[in-house]
Design an enzyme around this catalytic site. Structure first.
Site, PDB file in Angstrom:
ATOM      1  N   GLY B  57       0.802  -1.216   0.000  1.00 40.69           N
ATOM      2  CA  GLY B  57       0.000   0.000   0.000  1.00 40.69           C
ATOM      3  C   GLY B  57       0.834   1.265   0.000  1.00 40.69           C
ATOM      4  O   GLY B  57       0.610   2.181  -0.809  1.00 40.69           O
ATOM      5  N   ASP B  78      10.332  -7.349  -1.111  1.00 44.66           N
ATOM      6  CA  ASP B  78       9.024  -7.948  -0.856  1.00 44.66           C
ATOM      7  C   ASP B  78       9.134  -9.430  -1.195  1.00 44.66           C
ATOM      8  O   ASP B  78       9.992  -9.844  -1.969  1.00 44.66           O
ATOM      9  CB  ASP B  78       7.928  -7.286  -1.713  1.00 44.66           C
ATOM     10  CG  ASP B  78       6.561  -7.345  -1.049  1.00 44.66           C
ATOM     11  OD1 ASP B  78       5.944  -6.296  -0.859  1.00 44.66           O
ATOM     12  OD2 ASP B  78       6.111  -8.467  -0.719  1.00 44.66           O
ATOM     13  N   SER B  85      -7.155  -8.984  -2.721  1.00 43.25           N
ATOM     14  CA  SER B  85      -7.410  -8.020  -1.651  1.00 43.25           C
ATOM     15  C   SER B  85      -6.381  -6.892  -1.624  1.00 43.25           C
ATOM     16  O   SER B  85      -6.527  -5.944  -0.865  1.00 43.25           O
ATOM     17  CB  SER B  85      -7.424  -8.732  -0.299  1.00 43.25           C
ATOM     18  OG  SER B  85      -6.152  -9.270  -0.005  1.00 43.25           O
ATOM     19  N   ASN B  86      -5.338  -6.987  -2.429  1.00 41.19           N
ATOM     20  CA  ASN B  86      -4.337  -5.913  -2.513  1.00 41.19           C
ATOM     21  C   ASN B  86      -4.787  -4.782  -3.447  1.00 41.19           C
ATOM     22  O   ASN B  86      -4.309  -3.654  -3.357  1.00 41.19           O
ATOM     23  CB  ASN B  86      -2.997  -6.439  -3.060  1.00 41.19           C
ATOM     24  CG  ASN B  86      -2.379  -7.522  -2.226  1.00 41.19           C
ATOM     25  OD1 ASN B  86      -1.705  -8.393  -2.762  1.00 41.19           O
ATOM     26  ND2 ASN B  86      -2.592  -7.511  -0.917  1.00 41.19           N
ATOM     27  N   LEU B  87      -5.676  -5.124  -4.385  1.00 43.04           N
ATOM     28  CA  LEU B  87      -5.866  -4.251  -5.543  1.00 43.04           C
ATOM     29  C   LEU B  87      -6.570  -2.937  -5.236  1.00 43.04           C
ATOM     30  O   LEU B  87      -6.474  -2.005  -6.029  1.00 43.04           O
ATOM     31  CB  LEU B  87      -6.640  -5.000  -6.643  1.00 43.04           C
ATOM     32  CG  LEU B  87      -5.956  -6.282  -7.154  1.00 43.04           C
ATOM     33  CD1 LEU B  87      -6.833  -6.961  -8.199  1.00 43.04           C
ATOM     34  CD2 LEU B  87      -4.584  -5.978  -7.734  1.00 43.04           C
ATOM     35  N   ARG B  89      -5.774  -0.818  -3.158  1.00 41.70           N
ATOM     36  CA  ARG B  89      -4.850   0.213  -2.679  1.00 41.70           C
ATOM     37  C   ARG B  89      -3.429   0.088  -3.232  1.00 41.70           C
ATOM     38  O   ARG B  89      -2.677   1.045  -3.171  1.00 41.70           O
ATOM     39  CB  ARG B  89      -4.791   0.190  -1.155  1.00 41.70           C
ATOM     40  CG  ARG B  89      -4.155  -1.049  -0.573  1.00 41.70           C
ATOM     41  CD  ARG B  89      -4.389  -1.176   0.921  1.00 41.70           C
ATOM     42  NE  ARG B  89      -3.684  -2.304   1.495  1.00 41.70           N
ATOM     43  CZ  ARG B  89      -4.031  -3.588   1.336  1.00 41.70           C
ATOM     44  NH1 ARG B  89      -5.065  -3.895   0.600  1.00 41.70           N
ATOM     45  NH2 ARG B  89      -3.339  -4.549   1.888  1.00 41.70           N
ATOM     46  N   LYS B 102       4.860  -9.913  -6.402  1.00 43.75           N
ATOM     47  CA  LYS B 102       4.685  -8.460  -6.443  1.00 43.75           C
ATOM     48  C   LYS B 102       5.874  -7.756  -7.090  1.00 43.75           C
ATOM     49  O   LYS B 102       5.721  -6.723  -7.741  1.00 43.75           O
ATOM     50  CB  LYS B 102       4.500  -7.924  -5.019  1.00 43.75           C
ATOM     51  CG  LYS B 102       3.136  -8.187  -4.438  1.00 43.75           C
ATOM     52  CD  LYS B 102       2.978  -7.486  -3.094  1.00 43.75           C
ATOM     53  CE  LYS B 102       1.567  -7.682  -2.566  1.00 43.75           C
ATOM     54  NZ  LYS B 102       1.384  -7.087  -1.229  1.00 43.75           N
ATOM     55  N   ASN B 147       4.252  -4.723   9.541  1.00 44.27           N
ATOM     56  CA  ASN B 147       4.212  -5.409  10.844  1.00 44.27           C
ATOM     57  C   ASN B 147       5.274  -4.819  11.766  1.00 44.27           C
ATOM     58  O   ASN B 147       6.250  -4.220  11.312  1.00 44.27           O
ATOM     59  CB  ASN B 147       4.424  -6.911  10.653  1.00 44.27           C
ATOM     60  CG  ASN B 147       5.772  -7.214  10.038  1.00 44.27           C
ATOM     61  OD1 ASN B 147       6.776  -7.289  10.729  1.00 44.27           O
ATOM     62  ND2 ASN B 147       5.813  -7.366   8.716  1.00 44.27           N
ATOM     63  N   CYS B 204      -3.816  -4.240   9.154  1.00 47.16           N
ATOM     64  CA  CYS B 204      -4.788  -3.802   8.140  1.00 47.16           C
ATOM     65  C   CYS B 204      -5.612  -4.986   7.647  1.00 47.16           C
ATOM     66  O   CYS B 204      -6.793  -4.846   7.321  1.00 47.16           O
ATOM     67  CB  CYS B 204      -4.074  -3.153   6.963  1.00 47.16           C
ATOM     68  SG  CYS B 204      -3.420  -1.524   7.341  1.00 47.16           S
ATOM     69  N   CYS B 387     -11.479 -18.350  11.766  1.00 44.16           N
ATOM     70  CA  CYS B 387     -11.658 -17.036  11.133  1.00 44.16           C
ATOM     71  C   CYS B 387     -10.808 -17.040   9.868  1.00 44.16           C
ATOM     72  O   CYS B 387     -10.640 -18.089   9.245  1.00 44.16           O
ATOM     73  CB  CYS B 387     -11.284 -15.899  12.092  1.00 44.16           C
ATOM     74  SG  CYS B 387      -9.562 -15.889  12.576  1.00 44.16           S
TER      75      CYS B 387
END
Lengths: 96, 429
Positions: B57, B78, B85-87, B89, B102, B147, B204, B387
């Site tokens: 992000g 990285d 779920s990255n897209l 941002r 990435k 983190n 996040c 979860c």
């Protein structure tokens, strides 16, 4: 510490990461003579918030910074507050 | 550029030996026409080496603006692959990049933005063993990690190597930014002397983040990096910028170097890199336990109970005894043997709609609703709670056990582990 009617009324600003532990509030108004007292008042109202603010020894946790009027507070217990002061809590966040 | 101050030793000298080609003169025309930058400044940018920790992000806007601005060498650290779920941002990566490393999509995007830039990639998790080697030789580090162990690792490595650390962090609608590790200024540890207890501050991934927010904060980081390189303006060293996108409030607070800081203080006690996972109290996956305090408390109902659960997680206790947990393989075996436990999914409804274990008998009880729905559970029956990755369910299990459900167990790694180990066809997020 005993609360007196003369204690200054201050506003504590809560960041997003702490709000879930304070019923979602963005800020809280308390009467307190020192920063430490203000935070203890908050912890009395919201027990979970207290866990996040204070360690087992009752010290403000090392990842939580307290600012009054944009100035960092080194020793919350001895930092006196005046009427209308704004206490801002800034805990560390790590999202990227 | 008489006013420029060399903030990175040797950079101005390196820049003096460079020339700008015709294409560069055209590309950077709007920089060159500003006297504060000019050809000298543009050559400084070309000579500069800026390393970005994280191509996510914050790293996306930072890298794109730094590349477009003409920073000569960009480094990217990285180890992740692009996820759907990255897209929302991470604009370095596109939909077609999902599943790719990435670093591959980042390199392509940056070279498309500016082929004059050299991109160096480090496809690795930054660790105490490799950080000094990876960071050595860079002029500026931009910390866009996600983190706490990496935050402390990057800080300490930057201080030890004498590299400015352009720091940014985000959470939901809020961001923080500063410049650490410049002479006379504070480092990250001066301000955040201890990490939060494991799980006390959600990630996040757990708490969510406004997709635009890293755009705001990462762009600020890019601006600070460029100012360090150019030797212009007043950086955020000694100031912590607080961004609240919901109120659109930008304010700064004063921060100062701590002479007693263990890393950059007068008598440092941390003189080499340490074990940052241990420092942050994160020995394993259950370290994230507690992060759901915020998630659970989000719902309109059960806010107090959710906060109470979060408080329990914040005490720093681990996930409990071994019997508190169950692996995905053990669960599969139980299901196959006809010993189906009560399978409880404590995620949010939107997550359930992406993927779930309904076919295995699971039902949805979002964490925030759990305290109000205890009467739906049987104290004598084995309950397996899951979860996304195992952190919210760890909280739920702790709570359930406190409430007398002694056979509650946490599915380690959550439904993400199930998808990876048991059902590769399951959609992930």
């Amino acid at each position: 510490m005993e609360e007196t009617a003369a204690a200054p009324r201050v506003t504590v600003k809560l960041p997003a990461s702490l709000r879930p532990h304070a019923e979602g509030r963005q800020e809280a108004r308390v009467e307190a003579s020192s920063v430490g007292e203000a935070l203890r008042r908050l912890a009395e109202r919201h027990a979970a918030l207290g866990t996040h603010l204070f360690d087992d020894a009752g010290r403000v946790r090392g990842h939580v910074n307290v600012f009054v009027g944009g100035r960092r507070v080194d020793d919350p217990a001895s930092e006196a507050l005046g009427e209308g002061d704004e206490v801002r809590l800034v805990p560390s966040i790590a999202g990227g | 550029m008489a006013d420029a101050e060399e903030r990175i030793p040797g950079l101005f000298g390196r820049a003096a030996g460079l020339e700008l080609g015709t294409d560069e003169l055209r590309r950077y025309g709007r920089h060159l026409s500003m006297p504060e930058v000019g050809e000298e400044g543009q050559k400084r940018l070309k000579a500069a080496r800026v390393l970005l920790v994280g191509a996510g992000g914050l790293g996306s806007p930072a890298a794109m603006y730094l590349g477009a601005a003409g920073v000569g060498t960009l480094g990217l650290v990285d180890f992740d692959e692009v996820d759907f779920s990255n897209l929302h941002r991470q604009l370095l990566h596109g939909t077609a990049d999902v599943g790719r490393p990435k670093l591959d999509s980042a390199r392509e995007r940056l070279l498309d933005l500016n082929p004059e830039v050299s991109v160096e990639t480090f496809e690795t998790r930054l660790t105490s063993e490799n950080a000094l080697e990876v960071l050595d030789g860079w002029d500026v580090v931009v910390d866009g990690s996600d983190n706490f162990p990496t935050r402390y690792l990057v800080n300490d490595a930057c201080v030890l190597l004498g590299i400015p650390n352009v720091w940014g962090a985000i959470f939901r609608f809020e961001g923080q930014a500063s410049v650490f590790g410049v002479p006379g200024g504070p480092c990250y540890r001066c301000i955040f002397r201890e990490p939060p207890p494991p799980g006390a501050v959600p990630s996040c991934a757990e708490a969510g983040v406004l997709g635009i927010l890293p755009g705001l904060v990462g762009t600020i980081q890019a601006a600070e990096a460029v100012k360090l390189v150019l030797g212009l303006g007043r950086t955020l060293a000694g100031r912590l910028l607080l961004v609240d996108a919901l109120e659109m409030d930008f304010r700064e607070v004063e921060i100062a170097r701590d002479p007693e800081c263990p890393v950059c203080g007068d008598e440092p006690t941390v003189t080499e890199l340490i074990d940052y996972e241990a420092f942050c109290g994160m020995p394993g996956e259950e370290a994230a336990a507690g992060s759901a305090g915020a998630v659970g408390a989000d719902a309109a109902s059960g806010a107090e109970a959710g906060a109470a659960i979060g408080g329990a997680g914040a005490s720093g206790d681990g996930a409990g005894e071994t019997s508190d947990r169950i692996t995905v393989w053990q669960l599969r075996e139980k299901l196959d043997d006809g010993e189906a436990p009560d399978l409880v999914d404590v995620r949010e409804p939107f997550e359930w709609r992406i993927c779930n274990l309904e076919e295995e008998g699971a039902r949805l009880v979002p964490l925030s609703q759990l305290p109000g729905r205890l009467d739906e559970l049987d104290e004598d029956r084995e309950i397996v709670v899951y979860c996304h990755t195992g952190s919210r369910s760890a909280l739920a299990v702790r709570y359930l056990r406190q409430e007398g459900f002694g056979r509650a167990r946490n599915l380690m790694g959550g439904i993400a582990a199930w998808a990876e180990e048991i059902d590769p066809d399951m959609p992930t997020y």
